[in-house]
Design a protein around this motif. Sequence first.
Motif, PDB file in Angstrom:
ATOM      1  N   UNK A  20      -1.139  -0.275  22.832  1.00  0.00           N
ATOM      2  CA  UNK A  20      -1.230  -1.679  22.408  1.00  0.00           C
ATOM      3  C   UNK A  20      -0.252  -2.559  23.164  1.00  0.00           C
ATOM      4  N   UNK A  21       0.945  -1.995  23.456  1.00  0.00           N
ATOM      5  CA  UNK A  21       1.949  -2.770  24.165  1.00  0.00           C
ATOM      6  C   UNK A  21       1.576  -2.906  25.644  1.00  0.00           C
ATOM      7  N   UNK A  22       1.014  -1.854  26.194  1.00  0.00           N
ATOM      8  CA  UNK A  22       0.560  -1.904  27.585  1.00  0.00           C
ATOM      9  C   UNK A  22      -0.549  -2.939  27.745  1.00  0.00           C
ATOM     10  N   UNK A  23      -1.467  -3.017  26.768  1.00  0.00           N
ATOM     11  CA  UNK A  23      -2.542  -4.001  26.828  1.00  0.00           C
ATOM     12  C   UNK A  23      -2.000  -5.414  26.701  1.00  0.00           C
ATOM     13  N   UNK A  24      -1.044  -5.627  25.769  1.00  0.00           N
ATOM     14  CA  UNK A  24      -0.432  -6.949  25.634  1.00  0.00           C
ATOM     15  C   UNK A  24       0.263  -7.371  26.915  1.00  0.00           C
ATOM     16  N   UNK A  25       0.932  -6.425  27.565  1.00  0.00           N
ATOM     17  CA  UNK A  25       1.611  -6.704  28.829  1.00  0.00           C
ATOM     18  C   UNK A  25       0.604  -7.093  29.907  1.00  0.00           C
ATOM     19  N   UNK A  26      -0.487  -6.368  29.978  1.00  0.00           N
ATOM     20  CA  UNK A  26      -1.513  -6.644  30.985  1.00  0.00           C
ATOM     21  C   UNK A  26      -2.104  -8.041  30.800  1.00  0.00           C
ATOM     22  N   UNK A  27      -2.400  -8.385  29.548  1.00  0.00           N
ATOM     23  CA  UNK A  27      -2.990  -9.698  29.277  1.00  0.00           C
ATOM     24  C   UNK A  27      -2.000 -10.815  29.564  1.00  0.00           C
ATOM     25  N   UNK A  28      -0.751 -10.674  29.081  1.00  0.00           N
ATOM     26  CA  UNK A  28       0.224 -11.743  29.274  1.00  0.00           C
ATOM     27  C   UNK A  28       0.569 -11.939  30.741  1.00  0.00           C
ATOM     28  N   UNK A  29       0.685 -10.842  31.490  1.00  0.00           N
ATOM     29  CA  UNK A  29       0.960 -10.970  32.922  1.00  0.00           C
ATOM     30  C   UNK A  29      -0.160 -11.743  33.611  1.00  0.00           C
ATOM     31  N   UNK A  30      -1.413 -11.453  33.234  1.00  0.00           N
ATOM     32  CA  UNK A  30      -2.543 -12.182  33.808  1.00  0.00           C
ATOM     33  C   UNK A  30      -2.506 -13.643  33.408  1.00  0.00           C
ATOM     34  N   UNK A  31      -2.155 -13.923  32.149  1.00  0.00           N
ATOM     35  CA  UNK A  31      -2.073 -15.307  31.690  1.00  0.00           C
ATOM     36  C   UNK A  31      -0.999 -16.086  32.445  1.00  0.00           C
ATOM     37  N   UNK A 139     -16.603 -20.806  30.067  1.00  0.00           N
ATOM     38  CA  UNK A 139     -15.543 -21.783  29.856  1.00  0.00           C
ATOM     39  C   UNK A 139     -14.891 -21.613  28.485  1.00  0.00           C
ATOM     40  N   UNK A 140     -15.616 -21.056  27.518  1.00  0.00           N
ATOM     41  CA  UNK A 140     -15.132 -20.976  26.135  1.00  0.00           C
ATOM     42  C   UNK A 140     -14.565 -19.614  25.763  1.00  0.00           C
ATOM     43  N   UNK A 141     -14.581 -18.640  26.661  1.00  0.00           N
ATOM     44  CA  UNK A 141     -14.149 -17.286  26.308  1.00  0.00           C
ATOM     45  C   UNK A 141     -12.680 -17.237  25.900  1.00  0.00           C
ATOM     46  N   UNK A 142     -12.356 -16.191  25.146  1.00  0.00           N
ATOM     47  CA  UNK A 142     -11.047 -16.013  24.520  1.00  0.00           C
ATOM     48  C   UNK A 142      -9.926 -15.926  25.563  1.00  0.00           C
ATOM     49  N   UNK A 143      -8.936 -16.835  25.519  1.00  0.00           N
ATOM     50  CA  UNK A 143      -7.841 -16.786  26.499  1.00  0.00           C
ATOM     51  C   UNK A 143      -6.861 -15.642  26.267  1.00  0.00           C
ATOM     52  N   UNK A 144      -6.985 -14.932  25.147  1.00  0.00           N
ATOM     53  CA  UNK A 144      -6.098 -13.804  24.875  1.00  0.00           C
ATOM     54  C   UNK A 144      -6.773 -12.464  25.167  1.00  0.00           C
ATOM     55  N   UNK A 145      -7.912 -12.509  25.847  1.00  0.00           N
ATOM     56  CA  UNK A 145      -8.593 -11.285  26.277  1.00  0.00           C
ATOM     57  C   UNK A 145      -8.901 -11.371  27.762  1.00  0.00           C
ATOM     58  N   UNK A 146      -9.048 -10.205  28.384  1.00  0.00           N
ATOM     59  CA  UNK A 146      -9.347 -10.149  29.808  1.00  0.00           C
ATOM     60  C   UNK A 146     -10.823  -9.837  30.016  1.00  0.00           C
ATOM     61  N   UNK A 147     -11.403 -10.486  31.035  1.00  0.00           N
ATOM     62  CA  UNK A 147     -12.820 -10.308  31.353  1.00  0.00           C
ATOM     63  C   UNK A 147     -12.966 -10.108  32.862  1.00  0.00           C
ATOM     64  N   UNK A 148     -13.937  -9.299  33.279  1.00  0.00           N
ATOM     65  CA  UNK A 148     -14.156  -9.125  34.720  1.00  0.00           C
ATOM     66  C   UNK A 148     -14.747 -10.385  35.345  1.00  0.00           C
ATOM     67  N   UNK A 149     -14.139 -10.815  36.452  1.00  0.00           N
ATOM     68  CA  UNK A 149     -14.547 -12.027  37.154  1.00  0.00           C
ATOM     69  C   UNK A 149     -14.695 -11.699  38.628  1.00  0.00           C
ATOM     70  N   UNK A 150     -15.791 -12.164  39.228  1.00  0.00           N
ATOM     71  CA  UNK A 150     -15.960 -11.967  40.674  1.00  0.00           C
ATOM     72  C   UNK A 150     -14.890 -12.760  41.404  1.00  0.00           C
ATOM     73  N   UNK A 151     -14.147 -12.103  42.283  1.00  0.00           N
ATOM     74  CA  UNK A 151     -13.085 -12.803  42.998  1.00  0.00           C
ATOM     75  C   UNK A 151     -13.703 -13.789  43.982  1.00  0.00           C
ATOM     76  N   UNK A 152     -12.968 -14.865  44.263  1.00  0.00           N
ATOM     77  CA  UNK A 152     -13.533 -16.007  44.981  1.00  0.00           C
ATOM     78  C   UNK A 152     -14.142 -15.617  46.316  1.00  0.00           C
ATOM     79  N   UNK A 177      -9.356 -11.256  34.316  1.00  0.00           N
ATOM     80  CA  UNK A 177      -8.658 -12.513  34.086  1.00  0.00           C
ATOM     81  C   UNK A 177      -8.841 -12.961  32.645  1.00  0.00           C
ATOM     82  N   UNK A 178      -7.886 -13.709  32.106  1.00  0.00           N
ATOM     83  CA  UNK A 178      -8.041 -14.211  30.738  1.00  0.00           C
ATOM     84  C   UNK A 178      -9.178 -15.216  30.653  1.00  0.00           C
TER      85      UNK A 178
END
Length: 417
Positions: A20-31, A139-152, A177-178
Amino acid sequence: MTSPATPGDRDKVVSKLPGWLRQNLKIRAAQCGIEIQAAVEQGIRDWCDLAATPANVDTAGADSFSTFLPEGQWDEFKQIATDRRLSLIQGLAQSVQLWLDTNPAPSIARPAITRRIVVCNQKGGVGKTAITAGAGEALAEDPSRLYPVRIAKQLAAAIDATDNPFESDSPLDTEDLPGLGLRVLLVDFDPQCHLTNQLGGAPLPMNGDSLTNHMAGDPKGELRDLIISIDDDSFDGRLHLLPACNDAFLLDVRLSAVRAREAALERALAPLEADYDVILVDCPPSLGLSMDAAAYYGRRRNDEKPGQSGTLIVVQAEDSSADAYELLTNQIDDLRSDLQIDIDYLGIVVNLYDGRRGYIATSSLQGWVDIKDPRVVGLIGDLKEQKEAVRVKKPLLSYAPKSQQAIGMRALAREIS
């Protein structure tokens, strides 16, 4: 993301961290837009500098965790952990939690003026509704979760590919990305009610209130009372829909008797704008007065930066889309000239693309790319997940969140956000 040093300048260390802590770290670092290793480095540095030991962190079920730290930092950390009579796992968990506590999630950047995105093309069947829904969902997805996004860079790579970039054996590169966390209103402006039906809503009854009535100056109540929420954990009340009514078939006739009819959509939707960051309008395949009103709604307002609002044109990689595109842009250019307003093109989305269709598809795609202004901002494949989501009346990004279409919708949302 940024990092103070490359892995070659660092030592690889291996310890354990609760999932759980590793996941929180991953999300916050991305944010925060930094590398995980940079966050851990800062956390350990701050933890070592503390005058007193923080409260213990629950490390039950800790699993293997590795990262890269500056040379010598891990040895210093181990010595301080020993001095404080703590295990390395507990010390590392406290360091990570300290970094999380001192680096809260950044707040969502809200636009000063509600952005208005008019999704249009005179040609029917190009998938305007799917793009409206998919972009709005992203545009409305959860900012506290990560989702796969095609890189630019993958958009250009996909366009340059000689084969079909959407085949399952050649997936495009992605990054997690969040969600963007914006408050979004989807407006079904099409009398065929496709957007309403696709998202599980019910078209408004002909004898009741509707957007058409408000535009024609004959409202029967408050327009916001007609809005429904698209309920899904990923959107958490941020994604709403203004359903359509079949009476919109009569809109052009009713608008002909309205004063300043090009501003009719703006007058109707203006009271709703304070509740939303972005409003997307799914337009009918029409070049009539209703399209004038939609294009006018997307015009650049006073003090609004270029490219914040405007028209998003959906096409397919075939010749009839090119003909419809010319008709639409001529109409928009005439409106610009007649009313002396700025209507920005937000870009072109090439939808339902399938390179296996051969020269017609690939050469047409290249033709869209060659336009340059507006540029291609999205390339969405003709895959089964979108059709399946429509069949079960669910948002694509919750029905198939890891599909290539969903990944492309998130990339599109970032291109136009």
